[in-house]
Design a protein around this motif. Structure first.
Motif, short mmCIF file in Angstrom:
data_model
loop_
_atom_site.label_atom_id
_atom_site.label_comp_id
_atom_site.label_asym_id
_atom_site.label_seq_id
_atom_site.Cartn_x
_atom_site.Cartn_y
_atom_site.Cartn_z
N PHE A 357 7.28 -29.60 38.86
CA PHE A 357 6.10 -28.75 39.05
C PHE A 357 6.49 -27.29 39.23
N TRP A 358 7.42 -27.01 40.14
CA TRP A 358 7.76 -25.62 40.42
C TRP A 358 8.59 -25.02 39.29
N GLY A 359 9.36 -25.84 38.57
CA GLY A 359 10.05 -25.35 37.38
C GLY A 359 9.06 -24.95 36.31
N LEU A 360 7.99 -25.74 36.17
CA LEU A 360 6.94 -25.41 35.20
C LEU A 360 6.23 -24.12 35.60
N ALA A 361 5.88 -24.00 36.90
CA ALA A 361 5.19 -22.79 37.36
C ALA A 361 6.04 -21.55 37.13
N ALA A 362 7.34 -21.64 37.46
CA ALA A 362 8.23 -20.49 37.25
C ALA A 362 8.40 -20.18 35.76
N SER A 363 8.37 -21.22 34.92
CA SER A 363 8.53 -21.01 33.48
C SER A 363 7.33 -20.27 32.90
N PHE A 364 6.14 -20.41 33.53
CA PHE A 364 4.97 -19.65 33.07
C PHE A 364 5.25 -18.15 33.15
N PHE A 365 5.84 -17.75 34.27
CA PHE A 365 6.15 -16.33 34.43
C PHE A 365 7.18 -15.89 33.40
N VAL A 366 8.23 -16.68 33.25
CA VAL A 366 9.29 -16.35 32.29
C VAL A 366 8.73 -16.33 30.87
N GLY A 367 7.93 -17.35 30.52
CA GLY A 367 7.38 -17.45 29.18
C GLY A 367 6.44 -16.31 28.84
N ASN A 368 5.64 -15.89 29.81
CA ASN A 368 4.71 -14.79 29.54
C ASN A 368 5.44 -13.46 29.39
N ILE A 369 6.56 -13.29 30.12
CA ILE A 369 7.41 -12.11 29.90
C ILE A 369 7.96 -12.14 28.47
N MET A 370 8.42 -13.33 28.03
CA MET A 370 8.92 -13.47 26.67
C MET A 370 7.85 -13.11 25.65
N LEU A 371 6.64 -13.59 25.89
CA LEU A 371 5.54 -13.31 24.95
C LEU A 371 5.23 -11.82 24.90
N LEU A 372 5.28 -11.17 26.04
CA LEU A 372 5.02 -9.74 26.08
C LEU A 372 6.05 -8.99 25.25
N VAL A 373 7.32 -9.40 25.38
CA VAL A 373 8.39 -8.75 24.63
C VAL A 373 8.31 -9.11 23.14
N LEU A 374 7.95 -10.37 22.85
CA LEU A 374 7.88 -10.83 21.46
C LEU A 374 6.71 -10.23 20.69
N ASN A 375 5.54 -10.22 21.32
CA ASN A 375 4.33 -9.93 20.57
C ASN A 375 4.19 -8.48 20.17
N ILE A 376 4.51 -7.55 21.05
CA ILE A 376 4.26 -6.15 20.73
C ILE A 376 5.10 -5.67 19.54
N PRO A 377 6.44 -5.91 19.54
CA PRO A 377 7.20 -5.46 18.37
C PRO A 377 6.97 -6.29 17.11
N MET A 378 6.45 -7.54 17.27
CA MET A 378 6.33 -8.43 16.12
C MET A 378 4.91 -8.53 15.57
N ILE A 379 4.05 -7.62 16.00
CA ILE A 379 2.67 -7.65 15.48
C ILE A 379 2.66 -7.54 13.96
N GLY A 380 3.52 -6.67 13.40
CA GLY A 380 3.59 -6.53 11.94
C GLY A 380 4.02 -7.82 11.25
N VAL A 381 4.91 -8.60 11.91
CA VAL A 381 5.37 -9.88 11.35
C VAL A 381 4.22 -10.87 11.28
N TRP A 382 3.43 -10.94 12.36
CA TRP A 382 2.30 -11.87 12.37
C TRP A 382 1.28 -11.50 11.29
N VAL A 383 1.11 -10.21 11.06
CA VAL A 383 0.18 -9.78 10.01
C VAL A 383 0.69 -10.25 8.65
N ARG A 384 2.01 -10.11 8.42
CA ARG A 384 2.58 -10.58 7.15
C ARG A 384 2.41 -12.08 6.98
#
Length: 499
Positions: A357-384
């Protein structure tokens, strides 16, 4: 101090190299599939769920959750750029996001969507960490009568509140209960409704039903109806992503309101992100000084629902993990994955599996940081990605689904099940029957039957055990109230129609 110690335990799990790797894989795949128009969060989780079956339970859940909120992040891209939402949750993003894209502000819309999604996720995560353990402590006092009554309430609420036609939703629940009863009776050992087919002695494959009803039927429904992106990825530059000071000013309060609404509705079975996003949009329109801006690219109408949607995703895990009652149909898939891994969600899960449970909860924070880093520079990739012809994309999805289903039990029967339930799901949607209640009935049906039988054994056949116990009686009263409200609403509609 308990929360601090538990978070230390959680981050020790979430920051391991294995967890980080699969969390990154999950959020990346989820975003990748979520970006595809018409696929949606539910189909993304259903299609990618078999990838987690060979993993250790905690890592599997971290990856699957990453797919879930990653798909929610990516799902808004097609809504904003193409006006092609994959789900009701992302449909609200198209109301204001698509007009912003048409007016040359697609980059700002995509950037603010990412920021709002991150803010909503963190808000929902905080609620999850503080309220889920408390709810689990209360639920430890539940017995079989309470669980039976709660499941009846959850089953009806999850189907009625999210359906356009209550009668059709209830018929789908019954159909799901029938599917769940196929196979060996866990109490008596008799084989039921298998019609002599050995492959059905253990019941219908949950994975095959899920992929057929929610994954493949989306492919069948959308094949031949999709168009490629008309926005060039070269138009999405770093400069075009930057919001103005007024954009930030207009977004702050809607994000705060959206986070609160999403956290509340996400924790209620049967509501989840869809209701939260529409309520958030309606709230922002109601509070706006210039409501005529809505529908023409009002940024408040974009960031509020996006924050609400992602907050609801995090808090939807509260009833799923602590009570074993899925908050929405995607949570039902995650519940099914836990059961496949031999973990029974419920009030005893957090004390017995604190690392999970607590590993999952902590992974939410880690995963959302990853998404923040992934999504902004890769917006052009998703459009392609949106420019890939669907005549190549959809057959590829079908091949991988068939390989994934066959690899689980090495059974061609399961592949035919996927094909059959794909067609069934297609015709269900065609005639206005939602497939989501079928899955809820199929998953909760065996547990409902087990707690009913156990309650009757405890009471020596006296059905008054459900009324004599106060908590069970309250759940049944709420169930009758819900049925009465929908019956009265249907009567008024028919009376108005006759008038």
């Amino acid at each position: 101090m308990d929360v601090v110690n538990n978070l230390i335990l959680g981050f020790s799990v979430a920051l391991s190299w294995t967890a980080l790797y699969y969390c990154l894989v999950g959020v990346t795949l989820g975003t990748l599939v979520g970006v595809l128009p018409g696929v949606g969060t539910l189909a993304a989780v259903a299609l990618l769920m078999p990838l987690t079956f060979e993993l250790e339970p905690t890592i599997a859940l971290i990856m699957l959750a990453g797919i879930y909120y990653g798909a929610a992040y990516g799902g808004s891209t097609a809504s904003i750029l193409l006006n092609l939402p994959g789900t009701a949750n992302t449909a609200v993003s198209a109301f204001e996001g698509y007009p912003m894209a048409k007016s040359g502000r697609a980059g700002v819309a995509l950037f603010m969507t990412t920021i709002a999604s991150f803010a909503g996720s963190i808000f929902g995560l905080i609620i999850l960490m503080f309220f889920a353990p408390q709810l689990a402590k209360v639920a430890l006092k539940f017995g079989s009568p309470e669980y039976f009554s709660l499941m009846v309430l959850g089953l009806l609420a999850a189907s009625l509140l999210s359906a356009k036609s209550p009668s059709k939703a209830l018929s789908m629940v019954v159909f799901g209960l029938l599917i769940g009863s196929v196979g060996t009776d866990p109490n008596s050992g008799f084989i039921r409704f298998s019609f002599g087919v050995p492959s059905l002695f253990e019941g219908f494959s949950l994975v095959a039903v899920v992929l057929g009803l929610f994954g493949m039927h989306e492919v069948i429904s959308n094949a031949g109806h999709m168009r490629s992106a008309s926005i060039n990825s070269k138009d999405i530059t770093l400069r075009s992503l930057m919001p103005t000071r007024q954009d930030w000013k207009d977004s702050f309060k809607p994000m705060a309101r959206g986070g609160g609404l999403g956290a509340f509705f996400g924790a209620l079975p049967g509501t989840g992100g869809a209701v939260a996003t529409f309520v958030s949009y309606a709230t922002e329109r109601k509070l706006a000084k210039n409501p005529e801006r809505f529908g023409n690219g009002a940024i408040e109408g974009l960031v509020g629902p996006e924050t609400s949607n992602n907050a609801a995703i995090q808090t939807a895990f509260i009833p799923t993990l602590t009570l074993g009652i899925p908050g929405d149909v995607v949570m039902a898939l995650i519940l099914a994955t836990l059961i496949i891994h031999g973990i029974q969600p419920g009030p005893a899960m957090i004390p017995q599996n604190p690392a999970l449970f607590w590993g999952l909860a902590a992974s939410f924070f880690v995963g959302n940081i990853m998404l923040l880093v992934l999504n902004i520079p890769m917006i052009g990739v998703w459009v392609r990605l949106l420019t890939i012809p669907y005549k190549y994309l959809f057959p590829t999805i079908i091949v991988f689904v068939c390989i994934g289903v066959y690899s689980i039990n090495s059974s061609t029967f399961d592949v035919w099940l996927v094909a059959g339930f794909s067609l069934l799901g297609y015709f269900m949607v065609k005639f206005g029957f939602e497939p989501a209640p079928v899955l809820l009935g199929m998953i909760l049906g065996p547990m409902l039957e087990e707690h009913l039988r156990r309650s009757m054994l405890i009471s020596r056949g006296d059905p008054m055990v459900f009324i004599d116990r106060p908590i069970s009686a309250i759940f049944l009263i709420l169930t009758l109230s819900l049925i009465s409200i929908f019956a009265w609403s249907g009567y008024r509609k028919r009376a108005k129609g006759r008038a």
